[in-house]
Design an enzyme around this catalytic site. Structure first.
Site, PDB file in Angstrom:
ATOM      1  CG  ASP A 413      44.853  23.274 -58.048  1.00 38.54           C
ATOM      2  OD1 ASP A 413      44.657  22.780 -56.935  1.00 38.54           O
ATOM      3  OD2 ASP A 413      44.220  22.980 -59.068  1.00 38.54           O
ATOM      4  CB  THR A 415      43.569  18.219 -59.219  1.00 43.78           C
ATOM      5  OG1 THR A 415      43.814  17.740 -57.908  1.00 43.78           O
ATOM      6  CG2 THR A 415      42.929  17.165 -60.056  1.00 43.78           C
ATOM      7  CD  GLU A 510      38.722   0.982 -54.490  1.00 46.05           C
ATOM      8  OE1 GLU A 510      37.813   1.800 -54.320  1.00 46.05           O
ATOM      9  OE2 GLU A 510      39.102   0.190 -53.617  1.00 46.05           O
ATOM     10  CB  THR A 687      46.269  20.025 -53.426  1.00 47.69           C
ATOM     11  OG1 THR A 687      45.275  19.164 -53.946  1.00 47.69           O
ATOM     12  CG2 THR A 687      47.072  19.289 -52.380  1.00 47.69           C
ATOM     13  N   GLY A 688      43.315  20.617 -52.455  1.00 45.15           N
ATOM     14  CA  GLY A 688      42.207  20.127 -51.646  1.00 45.15           C
ATOM     15  C   GLY A 688      42.312  18.624 -51.454  1.00 45.15           C
TER      16      GLY A 688
END
Lengths: 1163, 359
Positions: A413, A415, A510, A687-688
C-alpha cells in the site's frame, strides 16, 4: 445538485417501475420491523435478511467449540491418519505396537492446537466486542439515545458527530453544514487522505432539520442488494409521493470518518456484514505455507508408498505362510486356523502400524513448536522494535514463518505504509534563487524563527533564515508576489476553531502550500463567494475573486483571477512545470535558473509546482468575462468550452518560481526497497491514490528511477488489447507478438503503471473470455507482462481490486506473495496474499487484526524477510529433511527385517524404543538445529540480499531433495540392518540384543548425521546432543529395569537386554562399524561437494569486509549514477477540485444558515 | 517429555498474558543473546584439514580393529557337527524319521587338535523362525514372572496353547514354551577304547536377569513346586511337567529351568545357536585330541521346516564365538576410507589449483 424530481407517479406499484432497475432491497425509515415482500417469502433462504449492525468474526462459542474444532483438526490429512493408526492399534488381532505410542502424541497435538484456536478466537471476540460496543446515537421514540453500534438496525436514523466513525452504510439525510454538505475522510476505505464531501438530497436537507421531523420521516429506499462496490451505488428514495434517484455521493460508508462537520444524520441502509466495506473484507481462509503444501503432498506420497510396501510385505507374508509357515507346527498353530490369505490381510495392517513412524506425530508437534519459537524470535527482535511508539513486531499467525523466506512478489500500500502521509514545504525557488535547507533529510538544522508571526503553526521545518529576512524586508517584490500566489490561488476553505485557524483542502498538497504561506506571514484568513481575505505580514488585504479557473487532470494547473485592493486585475496561476513553461511570456527572466532548481528538487524526490502571475488589462478582462459567462451557461460541451476560455486567459504568464513539497516517506523506505529488489523480490505498489501521486512516490522511494521505461496509459492498453481484437483470426500470432515484446523488454528496465479502471476492464474481459474459451485470457497476458516489469504501480484501485490483483499473481505466477498495508482498504489484500503484513501503531487497526505479521515500520520488512524469513526457511527445510531422514532410516529397518522373520510385521525394536526414538532420543538435537541454526549472519544476509534466492527457488526442500533424503535413508537403513545381521548371523546373540544393537546404532547414526548438518554450534546444540544420548541410555536402563518389569511384565518385556548387550565388546564393535558405515556415504558426498563446488555462502563467511565495500560502491552508483530527469506533478486530485463548491452560490453562504441554528438544539 | 512441546506455547501465552496483565511497563523485547539470536557459536566448516585426516584416521583405526577381530576369531577353536539325520548314512536317520520319544542316536567325531581353554557347547538350529511375530507373542510374561493368577489364567496371547482340550490351563503356556528344544546330549571321550564321560555343566547358562528377574516360579509358602503347579497341565509337546525338568537339581525346575530360559530367549534370526552346556570336570580347561562320541536323545523334529540341528563346541573369547564377518567388514570399510582419503586428496589438490587461478 438540485434533486431531480421523477416524473413517474410514485403511487405506482413496483411492477410498473419497468424502466428503472429492479431494486430488491427495501428500507423504510424509522421502521425496524419492515421487511420487503421478498424477504418474507423466503425467510430461510436469506441468511442475512436485514441484519443488525453486529459483526462477528469469531468462529466458536462454548457449545460449538469442541465439535467444530475437532472437525477442523481432523480435516488435516495427518491428524486423520494418526487417528486411523490409533484405531488400528487398539484392534488386538493386528496390534503390533501398543496404543499409547500414537494416542498420547495425538492428544497432545489436538490439545495444543485447540488451545491456540481458543486464544485466537478470544482475541477476535474481544475485537468484535470492542467494535460492536462503540457508542452512537440512534433515533428512538422521537429523540436520539446513546446506544452502541450493535444496536443499529436497518431503517434506523443515526446521528454522527464530528470525528466519529460512520457505523454502517448510511443515506445522508441532513447535516449541520450549509446545504447538508458533509466532509468525510476515507483513508480507511480507499487510502486517499484528502477530504471528500457528500451532500444530502435537497428535499431531505430542507425538510429534516429537527428531531421531530426526523422521527416522522417515513421515506422508503429501494436500492441494489448489498455488494462490494465502494464507488457506486444506485437506488431510489420514495417519499411524500415523489421519487428521488440516489447515487454514491449521498451515501456514507461504514468506516468513513466525519470531518469538519459538526453533526450529520443518516438512514441506515446496510448494516453489519452487509456493509460495503465488510463485503470487501473477503472471507477468512486458513493460510498454508508452500512448504506445508509440499509436505502434505509428500505425506500423501509417503502414505501411498507405505500402503504399497505394506501390501507387498503382506503378499510376502501370505506366500511365506503358505509355503513355509505351515510346515512348522509351532508357527502354524499360532495362526489359529486362519488361512494364509487372512494372515496376509492382518499383516498388512500390522505393517501399516509398524511403518507408521515414518510419519510420526512428533514431526507435526515439533514443526509447530519451531514455528512458534520462530514467531517469538520475530516478536523479540529489538531491531524491529519501534521505540517511538513502543511497538515490537508481532507474528500473529505463527504458522507462516518459513514462507517469509520465499517471497517473490511484494504488494504494498502507499499511504501510511510507504509514506507518512505528511506533506511538508521543503524548498522553493524564487527569481532563480533557491531557498531551503541544503540537506533535506538532516534533522540537525535549526528551524527558523517565526515568533513574529502569530499565525505560525510551529510545524514548519524550514531552516533558511535568508528567505524570511528578505520576505520581511519587502525588498524583493517577486518574493512577496510568490507567497501572495500561494495564499490566494487555491480552493482551500478556512475555519476558525477556538481562535485557531484551520484549513480544509481537497488535497494535502494544497493544504501544505497554503500552510507554508501562512507560516511565512501570508495568512489566508477566510473566503466568501467573491473575495479572499489574506493577512500579508500583518496587513489585511481583501482580494475580489473574479473567477476560479479550476484544476482538472488534463489541465494540470489552476488559476484564480482576482482584483487587488489597488484595483489592478491579476491572474495567479500554479501548475505542473511543463504546463506553466508552455504559457510563459517570451522574455522570461529566470527560466534557466528555475529549470535547474526543478532538477535539483527532482533529485531530492520533491514534488514541484511552478507559480506564475500576470497583470490582466481591464478591457481584456471585460471581454473575457463575457466569454467565460457564456461558457459556464453552456448546456453542451461545457467542459471543453470552459477549457478553451481558460486557455485564453492563461497566456503570457510571468514566472515567479517553484515550490518543492516533500511527501514524507516512512523512514528507510528507499533503502528497504532497494535491498528487497536486489533480493529478487518484485515490488508492486497498489494504492487508491491518484496516478500522479503514486508515480511521484514511486520515484521518491526508488521504486522507479530515470533509467526505467514506464508503460502506462495508451501504450499499455495497446499492448494488452490490440492482440485481443484479432484474437479469433490469429490466436497464435498475438501470443508471439506479446512474447516478442516481452523479449524486447528484457533489454530495457521497465515499469508498469495501471489504473483501477483498466484493471477492472481486464478482469471483466478475462472472466468473459475464460467462460467461453479455455484460452489464456487477457489477465494472464497482463500478469505475465507485469511480472516482467521491475516495478508495477496500480493506482485508483479499490480494496477488492487489490485483492484480485494479488489473487491473479498468486494463481498465475505460482509465486509466494506478500501484501503489506495499514488501513481497512488493505484488509482484503492482506487476507488474500500468502502473507499479510499490517503496519501497526496507526489509527485503524483492521489491517493489523487481519494480518499474519504486524510491523511498526515498512523498513523492518527487510529484516523480517531477509533475516527472519531466510533463517526460518533454512531451518524449517533443514528440520524437515533431517527429520524425515531419521524416521525413514529407522523405520525402513523393519522392512529388511521382514525378509528374515517371514514377513510377519515383527518390529525390529523394543516398543518403547519406537515410541521414544523420535520423541526423546533424537528430538532435542534436531530441535536445537531448527531453532538456532544460521548459515550466514544477519549482517551478511542483509548485505548480500541475493542470498535470498534459495527460498524463492525452493532450493532446500523440494521433491528432488526429498528423493535424496529417501535414498540416504534407504542406504542408512540397509547398513543399520545388515551389518548387525552379518555380525549376529548364526550366533548365540538373541533377538533383544539384536534390537538393542540396531537401535543404539540408529540413535548414534542420526546423531552423527546431525552433527554434520549443524552449521551453527551454540552451547544449546552441544547440550541437546549430550542430553539426548544420556537420556537414551538412562531411559533404556530404566525401561529395562527389573522394577518396571515386575510392575508390568507385559509392557516392559526387555528387562536387562541392554545391560547384557552392552557388556559385550562385540556389540559395541558392531555398533561402531554400523554407525561409521552409515554416515560414510553422506560424508563422502559432502566432502566431494565441498571440493567440487564453491558455494556462495562460503564466500560470504570469508569476505564480509569485501561485500560491504562492494555494496557501498554499488549504492553510490545507484543513487548518483544518472542525473535524474525532471519531474513535476500537480497531483491534487483526479477529479475537479473544490472550485465548483467554492464558487457556486450554495456554498458561498455563511455558516450561520438555518440548519446550524436549529439542529444543535437537538443534541 | 511431551511437556517440552508445551513450553513454547506456554512462553507464547505468557508473553501474551503479561502484556494483558501489564506486568511490563513497555513492550520492549528483552535484550538477551538468545532472544536476539546472538548466541556465541562455533561455525565449523567441513574443510580439507578436517576431512582428510578423518578419513585416514578412520581407515587406519578400522584396519587395526579388523585385523584384531580376525586374529581373535581365528584363534577361536570351533567344532561343529550336524546331526539332523537327513542322509541315509546318518546315525540319526532312524530317529529323525521315527517319531518315537527319547529315540537315541550317537554321533562320533574326532577332534584333531586339542582344544585349549574352556569350551562351550551349543546347539544350533537353522531355518527356524523364532522371530515370527505370532510365535514371539505367543507367551505370557506375567505367568512366567510367577504371578499366581496368570498361572491358572494364562493370557489370550498364548492361544492355541492357552488351555488344553479339557480346559485346564497350560503352564508354561504359549507356542514358544511348547516348542521347547528337548534334545539331550551326553558327551564321551574315547580314551583308548574306554568311554570317559565328559562332564557338562548346565548352570549359569542363562542370563542373570532372566533367572532372577524375568522368570520366577509362583511362590506359595510351604508347598513344593508340584503342589504349586497343581491344576495346570504341561505343554502338549512336553514329556515332563515344568516342575520336573531337571531331575538332578530340584532348584533348576519350574519356570527358572536354565535350558528353558535359554530357549525362551528367542533368537533374532532364523539361523541361530543357543548355549547348551559348558564342558566341566576334567575337561574344563583342556579337551584332548581324539575321538568323541555324542549321545543324542533325539526328540526335536525339524524335518518339516526344513531345518538342521547342530552341536557346536567352541572356545570363548571376548568377542564371543567364531565370526569372520565383523573382522572382514572392518577391513573392507577401513581400506575404503583410506582409498577415499586418497581420492579426496587428489580432488582437493586439483580444486585448490582452480581456486588459485580464480582469485
Amino acid at each position: 445538485m438540485n434533486p431531480q424530481v421523477s416524473s413517474r407517479e410514485p403511487s405506482l406499484g413496483p411492477k410498473h417501475r419497468d424502466t428503472t432497475p429492479e431494486y430488491t432491497w427495501e428500507v423504510r425509515a424509522n421502521s425496524r420491523g419492515f421487511r420487503s415482500p421478498f424477504n418474507v417469502r423466503f425467510p430461510c433462504l436469506r441468511r442475512r435478511g436485514f441484519s443488525n449492525n453486529t459483526i462477528k468474526t469469531c468462529k466458536y462459542n462454548i457449545l460449538t467449540f469442541l465439535p467444530l474444532n475437532l472437525f477442523e483438526q481432523f480435516q488435516r490429512v495427518a491428524n486423520f491418519y494418526f487417528l486411523l493408526i490409533v484405531i488400528l492399534q487398539s484392534v488386538p488381532a493386528i496390534s503390533t505396537l501398543p496404543w499409547y505410542t500414537t494416542m498420547l502424541p495425538l492428544l497432545t497435538v489436538l490439545f495444543v492446537r485447540a488451545a491456540k484456536d481458543i486464544s485466537d478466537d478470544l482475541a477476535r471476540r474481544r475485537s468484535d466486542k470492542e467494535i460492536n460496543t462503540r457508542p452512537c446515537d440512534i433515533l428512538q421514540g422521537g429523540s436520539f439515545k446513546a446506544e452502541q453500534w450493535r444496536h443499529i438496525h436497518v431503517g434506523d436514523i443515526v446521528r454522527i458527530r464530528k470525528d466519529q466513525i460512520i457505523p454502517a452504510d448510511l443515506l445522508l439525510l441532513a447535516s449541520t453544514e450549509p446545504h447538508s454538505l458533509c466532509y468525510v475522510e476515507t483513508a480507511d476505505i480507499d487510502g486517499e487522505t484528502n477530504l471528500k464531501y457528500r451532500q444530502a438530497l435537497h428535499c431531505t436537507h430542507s425538510r429534516l432539520q429537527t428531531e421531530g421531523q426526523l422521527s416522522d420521516f417515513d421515506g422508503l429506499v429501494t436500492c441494489e442488494e448489498p455488494n462490494s462496490l465502494l464507488h457506486s451505488f444506485s437506488g431510489t428514495l420514495h417519499w411524500m409521493g415523489e421519487q428521488y434517484p440516489l447515487s454514491n455521493d449521498r451515501i456514507l460508508l461504514r468506516g468513513f470518518r466525519l470531518r469538519n462537520t459538526h453533526t450529520c444524520y443518516g438512514l441506515v441502509l446496510f448494516a453489519g456484514p452487509d456493509c460495503k466495506i465488510m463485503r470487501n473484507c473477503g472471507l477468512f481462509t486458513v493460510k498454508k505455507t508452500q512448504i506445508e503444501i509440499l509436505l502434505n503432498r509428500i505425506v500423501i506420497l509417503i502414505l501411498t508408498s507405505l500402503a504399497v510396501t505394506a501390501t507387498l510385505l503382506a503378499v510376502g507374508c501370505g506366500v511365506w505362510d503358505a509355503r513355509k509357515g505351515r510346515s512348522s507346527e509351532f508357527i502354524a498353530a499360532t495362526s489359529r486356523g486362519d488361512s494364509s490369505l487372512y494372515m496376509g490381510f492382518l499383516t498388512f495392517w500390522g505393517y501399516i502400524i509398524i511403518l507408521s513412524p515414518v510419519m510420526p506425530m512428533s514431526l507435526y508437534i515439533t514443526f509447530e513448536f519451531i514455528h512458534v519459537v520462530h514467531s517469538l524470535f520475530i516478536d523479540w527482535d529489538l531491531d524491529m522494535y519501534f521505540i517511538e511508539k513502543d511497538t515490537p513486531a508481532r507474528a500473529r499467525n505463527t504458522a507462516l514463518n518459513e514462507q517469509l523466506g520465499q517471497i517473490e512478489f511484494l504488494f504494498s500500500d502507499k499511504t501510511g505504509t510507504l509514506t507518512q502521509n505528511i506533506l511538508t514545504f521543503k524548498k522553493c525557488c524564487v527569481s532563480g534563487v533557491i531557498y531551503g535547507n541544503k540537506q533535506i533529510y538532516s534533522e540537525t538544522t535549526q528551524p527558523i524563527d517565526l515568533q513574529w508571526n502569530p499565525f505560525a503553526d510551529g510545524k514548519l521545518s524550514f531552516s533558511d533564515q535568508v528567505l524570511v529576512d528578505r520576505l520581511r524586508s519587502g525588498e524583493d517584490r517577486s518574493l512577496t508576489e510568490f507567497f501572495r500566489v500561494l495564499a490566494v490561488c487555491h480552493t482551500v476553505m478556512a475555519e476558525e476553531v477556538d481562535g485557531d485557524l484551520r484549513y480544509q483542502a481537497a488535497s494535502p498538497d494544497e493544504e501544505a502550500l497554503v500552510t507554508a504561506a501562512r507560516n511565512f506571514g501570508f495568512v489566508f484568513m477566510s473566503r466568501t463567494q467573491d473575495s479572499v481575505t489574506v493577512s500579508e505580514l500583518g496587513k489585511i488585504r481583501v482580494y475580489d475573486l473574479l473567477a476560479i479557473l479550476d484544476f482538472s487532470s488534463q489541465r494540470r494547473r489552476m488559476s484564480v483571477l482576482v482584483r487587488e485592493p489597488s484595483g489592478k486585475i491579476k491572474l495567479f496561476c500554479k501548475g505542473a512545470d511543463i504546463v506553466i513553461f508552455e504559457r510563459l511570456e517570451t522574455k522570461c527572466l529566470y527560466l534557466d535558473a528555475t529549470e535547474k532548481a526543478l532538477e535539483e528538487f527532482a533529485k531530492d524526490s520533491l514534488r514541484t509546482l511552478c507559480l506564475a502571475s500576470k497583470n490582466v488589462p481591464e478591457e481584456f478582462y471585460q471581454s473575457w468575462s463575457k466569454e467565460f459567462l457564456s461558457a459556464t451557461m453552456a448546456m453542451q460541451n461545457k467542459e471543453a468550452k470552459l477549457e478553451a476560455v481558460y486557455e485564453k486567459m492563461e497566456q503570457e504568464l510571468t514566472l515567479l518560481g517553484a515550490t518543492a513539497i516533500e511527501d514524507k516517506l516512512q523512514d528507510g523506505v528507499p533503502d528497504t526497497i532497494h535491498i528487497l529488489k536486489k533480493g529478487g523480490i518484485k515490488i508492486w505498489m497498489l494504492t487508491g491514490d491518484k496516478q500522479e501521486t503514486a508515480v511521484n512516490i514511486g520515484y521518491s522511494c526508488k521504486l522507479l528511477d530515470n533509467n526505467m521505461e514506464i508503460l502506462e496509459g495508451a501504450t499499455l492498453r495497446d499492448l494488452l488489447w490490440t492482440p485481443q481484437i484479432n484474437n479469433n483470426t490469429s490466436g497464435l500470432k498475438n501470443e508471439e507478438w506479446l512474447n516478442s515484446h516481452l523479449k524486447n523488454m528484457q533489454a530495457t528496465r521497465q515499469a508498469l503503471v495501471i489504473t483501477g479502471q483498466d484493471l477492472d476492464e481486464i478482469f471483466q474481459q478475462d472472466s468473459q473470455i475464460a467462460s467461453c474459451t479455455k484460452q489464456a485470457g487477457i489477465l494472464q497476458h497482463f500478469v505475465e507482462l507485469a511480472s516482467k516489469c521491475e516495478t508495477v504501480i496500480c493506482c485508483r484501485v479499490t480494496p477488492l481490486q487489490k485483492a484480485n490483483v494479488v489473487e491473479a499473481v498468486k494463481r498465475q505466477q505460482k509465486a509466494i506473495t506478500l501484501a503489506i498495508g495499514d488501513g481497512a482498504n488493505d484488509v482484503n489484500m492482506i487476507k488474500r496474499a500468502h502473507i499479510g503484513i499490517g503496519i501497526s501503531g496507526q489509527e485503524g487497526l483492521q489491517a493489523v487484526q487481519c494480518s499474519d505479521f504486524s510491523l511498526a515500520q515498512f523498513r523492518y520488512l527487510q529484516r523480517l524477510l531477509l533475516v527472519h524469513g531466510r533463517w526460518s526457511y533454512l531451518r524449517v527445510c533443514k528440520f524437515l529433511n533431517y527429520f524425515l531422514f531419521k524416521t525413514f532410516s529407522f523405520s525402513f529397518v523393519h522392512i529388511w527385517f521382514s525378509f528374515f522373520n517371514g514377513f510377519t510385521s515383527q518390529p525390529a525394536y523394543e516398543n518403547w524404543f519406537i515410541t521414544l526414538y523420535t520423541v526423546m532420543y533424537t528430538s532435542l538435537p534436531v530441535l536445537s538445529m531448527a531453532l538456532l541454526d544460521q548459515d550466514v549472519s544477519c549482517h551478511a544476509s542483509l548485505k548480500k540480499p541475493k542470498l535470498y534466492w534459495i527460498g524463492q527457488e525452493q532450493q532446500l526442500f523440494n521433491l528432488r531433495v526429498f528423493a535424496v533424503t529417501v535414498l540416504q535413508a534407504l542406504l542408512t537403513s540397509l547398513t543399520l540392518f545388515f551389518i548387525p545381521y552379518g555380525a549376529f548371523y548364526n550366533t548365540a546373540y538373541d533377538f533383544q540384543t539384536f534390537s538393542v544393537t540396531v537401535g543404539t546404532s540408529a540413535v548414534f547414526t542420526v546423531t552423527a548425521e546431525i552433527i554434520q548438518r549443524i552449521t551453527y554450534w551454540t552451547r544449546f546444540n552441544v547440550l541437546a546432543i549430550a542430553l539426548c544420548l544420556i537420556l537414551y541410555f538412562i531411559m533404556t536402563f530404566i525401561l529395562q529395569s527389573a522394577h518396571l518389569y515386575r510392575v508390568a511384565p507385559q509392557d516392559f518385556s526387555f528387562p536387562g537386554a541392554a545391560y547384557n548387550a552392552f557388556s559385550h565388546p562385540y556389540v559395541w564393535l558392531t555398533i561402531l562399524l554400523t554407525v561409521v558405515v552409515s554416515i560414510l556415504p553422506a560424508l563422502i558426498v559432502r566432502a566431494l561437494n565441498k571440493a567440487l563446488r564453491s558455494p556462495d555462502l562460503h564466500r560470504v563467511h570469508n569476505s564480509d569486509m569485501q561485500v560491504s565495500y562492494l555494496n557501498e560502491v554499488e549504492f553510490r552508483q545507484f543513487f548518483h549514477g544518472v542525473p535524474p530527469r525532471r519531474r513535476s506533478s500537480y497531483a491534487f486530485s483526479q477529479h475537479h477540485g473544490f472550485g465548483d463548491l467554492v464558487t457556486t452560490m450554495n456554498s458561498r453562504e455563511t455558516r450561520s444558515c438555518e440548519g446550524v441554528k436549529t439542529i444543535p438544539s437537538l443534541g | 517429555m511431551l511437556i517440552v512441546f508445551f513450553l513454547p506455547h506456554l512462553l507464547y501465552f505468557s508473553s501474551y498474558w503479561s502484556k494483558i496483565l501489564k506486568m511490563k511497563k513497555d513492550n520492549k523485547p528483552d535484550n538477551t543473546a538468545f532472544t536476539q539470536q546472538r548466541l556465541p557459536a562455533w561455525q565449523p566448516v567441513l574443510s580439507v584439514g578436517i576431512v582428510l585426516p578423518l578419513f585416514f584416521i578412520i581407515g587406519l583405526a578400522f584396519i587395526g580393529i579388523g585385523i584384531g577381530l580376525l586374529i581373535t576369531s581365528n584363534n577361536i577353536q570351533e567344532f561343529e557337527e550336524e546331526y539332523t539325520g537327513i542322509g541315509d548314512n546318518s546315525n540319526c536317520y532312524i530317529c529323525a524319521n521315527n517319531a518315537t520319544a527319547n529315540c537315541k542316536c550317537t554321533l562320533n567325531f574326532t577332534i584333531a587338535q586339542p582344544i585349549q581353554g574352556s569350551v562351550f557347547m551349543y546347539y544350533g538350529l537353522t531355518n527356524y523362525y523364532q522371530n515370527h511375530q505370532k510365535y514371539l507373542s505367543s507367551r505370557d510374561d506375567q505367568q512366567l514372572a510367577g504371578e499366581t493368577y496368570y498361572l491358572k489364567n494364562p493370557s489370550q496371547s498364548c492361544k492355541p496353547y492357552q488351555m488344553d482340550i479339557n480346559n485346564n490351563p497350560i503352564a508354561p503356556c504359549g507356542s514358544i514354551a511348547n516348542s521347547f528344544f528337548n534334545d539331550a546330549f551326553a558327551l564321551y571321550y574315547n580314551n583308548q577304547g574306554f568311554l570317559d564321560e565328559v562332564k557338562l555343566d548346565g548352570s549359569a547358562i542363562a542370563w542373570w536377569t532372566d533367572h532372577n528377574v524375568k522368570f520366577s516360579n509362583p511362590s506359595q509358602t510351604g508347598s513344593n513346586l508340584s503342589q504349586i503347579f497343581e491344576g495346570t497341565v504341561k505343554p502338549i509337546n512336553w514329556s515332563k511337567p515344568v516342575y520336573n525338568l531337571d531331575v538332578n537339581n530340584p532348584d533348576n525346575n519350574g519356570f527358572i529351568n536354565e535350558d528353558f530360559l535359554v530357549w525362551m530367549r528367542t533368537a533374532a534370526l532364523p539361523d541361530f545357536r543357543k548355549l547348551y552346556r559348558r564342558i566341566s570336570g576334567n575337561y574344563s580347561s583342556f579337551m584332548p585330541s581324539g575321538n568323541y562320541t555324542l549321545e543324542i536323545t533325539y526328540n526335536y523334529p525339524v524335518k518339516d521346516l526344513p531345518g538342521k540341528k547342530k552341536v557346536i563346541f567352541s572356545t570363548v573369547s571376548w568377542m564371543g564365538g567364531k565370526n569372520q564377518f565383523l573382522g572382514i567388514a572392518y577391513l573392507v570399510f577401513g581400506s575404503l576410507c583410506f582409498v577415499m582419503g586418497f581420492i579426496l586428496l587428489i580432488v582437493y589438490a586439483k580444486y585448490q589449483n582452480v581456486e588459485d587461478n580464480d582469485d
